[in-house]
Design a protein around this motif. Structure first.
Motif, PDB file in Angstrom:
ATOM      1  N   ASP A 175       0.868  -1.174   0.000  1.00  0.00           N
ATOM      2  CA  ASP A 175       0.000   0.000   0.000  1.00  0.00           C
ATOM      3  C   ASP A 175       0.909   1.231   0.000  1.00  0.00           C
ATOM      4  N   ASN A 176       1.168   1.797   1.170  1.00  0.00           N
ATOM      5  CA  ASN A 176       2.031   2.979   1.224  1.00  0.00           C
ATOM      6  C   ASN A 176       3.488   2.673   0.885  1.00  0.00           C
ATOM      7  N   GLU A 177       3.849   1.385   0.988  1.00  0.00           N
ATOM      8  CA  GLU A 177       5.213   0.989   0.618  1.00  0.00           C
ATOM      9  C   GLU A 177       5.528   1.454  -0.798  1.00  0.00           C
ATOM     10  N   ILE A 178       4.498   1.486  -1.623  1.00  0.00           N
ATOM     11  CA  ILE A 178       4.699   1.866  -3.027  1.00  0.00           C
ATOM     12  C   ILE A 178       5.165   3.318  -3.112  1.00  0.00           C
ATOM     13  N   ILE A 179       4.524   4.171  -2.337  1.00  0.00           N
ATOM     14  CA  ILE A 179       4.901   5.590  -2.342  1.00  0.00           C
ATOM     15  C   ILE A 179       6.341   5.766  -1.836  1.00  0.00           C
ATOM     16  N   THR A 180       6.655   5.066  -0.739  1.00  0.00           N
ATOM     17  CA  THR A 180       8.011   5.166  -0.178  1.00  0.00           C
ATOM     18  C   THR A 180       9.059   4.768  -1.216  1.00  0.00           C
ATOM     19  N   LYS A 181       8.803   3.667  -1.895  1.00  0.00           N
ATOM     20  CA  LYS A 181       9.781   3.166  -2.876  1.00  0.00           C
ATOM     21  C   LYS A 181       9.917   4.129  -4.054  1.00  0.00           C
ATOM     22  N   ILE A 182       8.790   4.670  -4.498  1.00  0.00           N
ATOM     23  CA  ILE A 182       8.853   5.588  -5.639  1.00  0.00           C
ATOM     24  C   ILE A 182       9.645   6.826  -5.245  1.00  0.00           C
ATOM     25  N   ALA A 183       9.399   7.298  -4.036  1.00  0.00           N
ATOM     26  CA  ALA A 183      10.136   8.474  -3.547  1.00  0.00           C
ATOM     27  C   ALA A 183      11.637   8.184  -3.557  1.00  0.00           C
ATOM     28  N   GLU A 184      12.004   6.990  -3.107  1.00  0.00           N
ATOM     29  CA  GLU A 184      13.420   6.604  -3.110  1.00  0.00           C
ATOM     30  C   GLU A 184      13.987   6.619  -4.527  1.00  0.00           C
ATOM     31  N   ARG A 185      13.262   6.003  -5.424  1.00  0.00           N
ATOM     32  CA  ARG A 185      13.783   5.847  -6.781  1.00  0.00           C
ATOM     33  C   ARG A 185      13.837   7.158  -7.563  1.00  0.00           C
ATOM     34  N   THR A 186      12.854   8.023  -7.316  1.00  0.00           N
ATOM     35  CA  THR A 186      12.804   9.269  -8.090  1.00  0.00           C
ATOM     36  C   THR A 186      13.485  10.423  -7.352  1.00  0.00           C
ATOM     37  N   GLU A 187      13.880  10.155  -6.106  1.00  0.00           N
ATOM     38  CA  GLU A 187      14.484  11.180  -5.257  1.00  0.00           C
ATOM     39  C   GLU A 187      13.559  12.375  -5.032  1.00  0.00           C
ATOM     40  N   LEU A 188      12.271  12.111  -5.071  1.00  0.00           N
ATOM     41  CA  LEU A 188      11.281  13.144  -4.743  1.00  0.00           C
ATOM     42  C   LEU A 188      10.816  12.906  -3.303  1.00  0.00           C
ATOM     43  N   ALA A 189      10.280  13.950  -2.672  1.00  0.00           N
ATOM     44  CA  ALA A 189       9.803  13.794  -1.297  1.00  0.00           C
ATOM     45  C   ALA A 189       8.571  12.895  -1.284  1.00  0.00           C
ATOM     46  N   GLU A 190       8.444  12.074  -0.239  1.00  0.00           N
ATOM     47  CA  GLU A 190       7.349  11.114  -0.137  1.00  0.00           C
ATOM     48  C   GLU A 190       5.976  11.810  -0.184  1.00  0.00           C
ATOM     49  N   GLN A 242       6.428  15.248 -14.589  1.00  0.00           N
ATOM     50  CA  GLN A 242       6.677  14.625 -13.302  1.00  0.00           C
ATOM     51  C   GLN A 242       5.604  13.576 -12.966  1.00  0.00           C
ATOM     52  N   ASN A 243       4.393  13.907 -13.344  1.00  0.00           N
ATOM     53  CA  ASN A 243       3.290  12.978 -13.163  1.00  0.00           C
ATOM     54  C   ASN A 243       3.534  11.693 -13.956  1.00  0.00           C
ATOM     55  N   ASN A 244       3.969  11.869 -15.186  1.00  0.00           N
ATOM     56  CA  ASN A 244       4.238  10.704 -16.030  1.00  0.00           C
ATOM     57  C   ASN A 244       5.410   9.891 -15.496  1.00  0.00           C
ATOM     58  N   LEU A 245       6.411  10.596 -15.009  1.00  0.00           N
ATOM     59  CA  LEU A 245       7.582   9.933 -14.435  1.00  0.00           C
ATOM     60  C   LEU A 245       7.151   9.052 -13.264  1.00  0.00           C
ATOM     61  N   ILE A 246       6.337   9.642 -12.386  1.00  0.00           N
ATOM     62  CA  ILE A 246       5.870   8.892 -11.208  1.00  0.00           C
ATOM     63  C   ILE A 246       4.999   7.714 -11.628  1.00  0.00           C
ATOM     64  N   TYR A 247       4.135   7.931 -12.611  1.00  0.00           N
ATOM     65  CA  TYR A 247       3.268   6.835 -13.054  1.00  0.00           C
ATOM     66  C   TYR A 247       4.090   5.685 -13.655  1.00  0.00           C
ATOM     67  N   ARG A 248       5.109   6.054 -14.442  1.00  0.00           N
ATOM     68  CA  ARG A 248       5.979   5.026 -15.052  1.00  0.00           C
ATOM     69  C   ARG A 248       6.712   4.241 -13.962  1.00  0.00           C
ATOM     70  N   GLU A 249       7.205   4.958 -12.976  1.00  0.00           N
ATOM     71  CA  GLU A 249       7.944   4.313 -11.881  1.00  0.00           C
ATOM     72  C   GLU A 249       7.016   3.397 -11.089  1.00  0.00           C
ATOM     73  N   GLN A 250       5.839   3.899 -10.851  1.00  0.00           N
ATOM     74  CA  GLN A 250       4.820   3.131 -10.134  1.00  0.00           C
ATOM     75  C   GLN A 250       4.482   1.838 -10.901  1.00  0.00           C
ATOM     76  N   SER A 251       4.304   1.958 -12.196  1.00  0.00           N
ATOM     77  CA  SER A 251       3.956   0.789 -13.015  1.00  0.00           C
ATOM     78  C   SER A 251       5.067  -0.252 -12.944  1.00  0.00           C
ATOM     79  N   ARG A 252       6.303   0.236 -13.076  1.00  0.00           N
ATOM     80  CA  ARG A 252       7.449  -0.682 -13.049  1.00  0.00           C
ATOM     81  C   ARG A 252       7.511  -1.402 -11.696  1.00  0.00           C
TER      82      ARG A 252
END
Lengths: 202, 202
Positions: free
Chosen positions: A32-47, A80-90
């Motif tokens: 669930d929220n783990e997904i947000i944490t991981k995306i933040a790590e990978r994209t270096e954006l704030a959670e 940025q939205n697309n970047l996050i969506y792509r990262e999320q999908s992966r």
């Protein structure tokens, strides 16, 4: 065959609790929220920023950006939205490859469609959603009934727009799900036992 | 508390089969076409005629009747429709009083709302509904795919109008049900086992 369960849910319907209990009952992973944490790590954006972007579809932010004077041809917010969506999908695909799991939200039903996940949508009537929100609300949160109702509707509207933008499908439309469950009248543990049985039979 | 289960269903989705199996699984009564037979007996109308009226809402027949030259103030078709609906409501309430039961169709979810039945809606995607209809079709029925699809859509449109006319609610709207089940991917026996569990837990 892998057991992948995706859960779409109305805000305040108990979908997250249902997902977590179902994962426990089946003894499989829960994301669930783990997904947000991981995306933040990978994209270096704030959670918090990632979470915010994931609740707002690009179509909602677009007009503001286009109206800005420093508009430079490409829209940085949309990018940025697309970047996050792509990262999320992966990430979601990686999770589904690793092991059986329950994934809450994040358009996972659509992202994993080729794996034919068991797609659940959890909903409830407004009265019950408000009651559940009241119970879970932080003490400092003092919404009036009217404000709370509007908040619930706003969150769901945003979820709907986000889902529609990236999937082209209608959020909550029964045809996109295998099972739609109303939590207004049942208890989550009772529902989970039955759903676990259904998933095992599939 | 009495165990009353109502089943709304899209044409060709297997809702009737699911209802019958569920009643068997729970060891309770099952009502479907029996309702038409009984109404025909009580109203002294032909069974086929009762079935026809029950699939057509008064709003659909009204314009034709009003246009007729022998219109006499009261609309005989609307009267008959109301008569049948009243008889149906009385009968369904009697059935629900007698014993635990599964009732398929007939707006039973609405008629029995004070008894808080467990309300199921069964649906499927068009491809699966067509496949199911083909398997069950009488040999002499030779619809093309296009005709069959239109037939399925017509039946559901009529069911929707009928339900809306007498209940003021939207047919198939998830909020009017406790559970919506897509039979496209699951097997009816598997679904029934899980639903029986859910109903027993409620």
């Amino acid at each position: 065959m892998a057991k992948i369960i995706t859960i779409g849910r109305e805000f305040g319907s108990g979908g997250r609790e249902l997902g977590r209990c179902l994962a426990d009952e089946l003894g499989i992973a829960y994301y669930d929220n783990e997904i947000i944490t991981k995306i933040a790590e990978r994209t270096e954006l704030a959670e918090g920023y990632v979470a915010h972007v994931m609740e707002h579809s690009p179509s909602a932010t677009l007009p503001i950006t286009v109206g800005r004077s420093f508009y430079m041809g490409a829209d940085p917010l949309l990018e940025q939205n697309n970047l996050i969506y792509r990262e999320q999908s992966r990430l979601i695909r990686e999770m589904a490859e690793q092991s059986d799991c329950v994934i809450v939200g994040r358009s996972a039903d659509y992202i994993l469609r080729e794996k034919e996940p068991f797609r659940i949508f959890v909903y409830a009537d407004m009265e019950h959603k408000m009651e559940r929100c009241r119970k879970r609300a932080p003490e400092q949160e003092h919404f009036t009934d009217r404000e709370l109702k509007r908040h619930i509707q706003d969150v769901d509207r945003r979820r709907g727009r986000y889902y529609q933008f990236f999937t082209g499908q209608t959020w909550g439309d029964r045809l996109n799900y295998d099972l739609c469950i109303n939590t207004s009248t049942g208890s989550i543990p009772g529902i989970v036992k039955a759903v676990a049985r259904l998933v095992e039979w599939e």
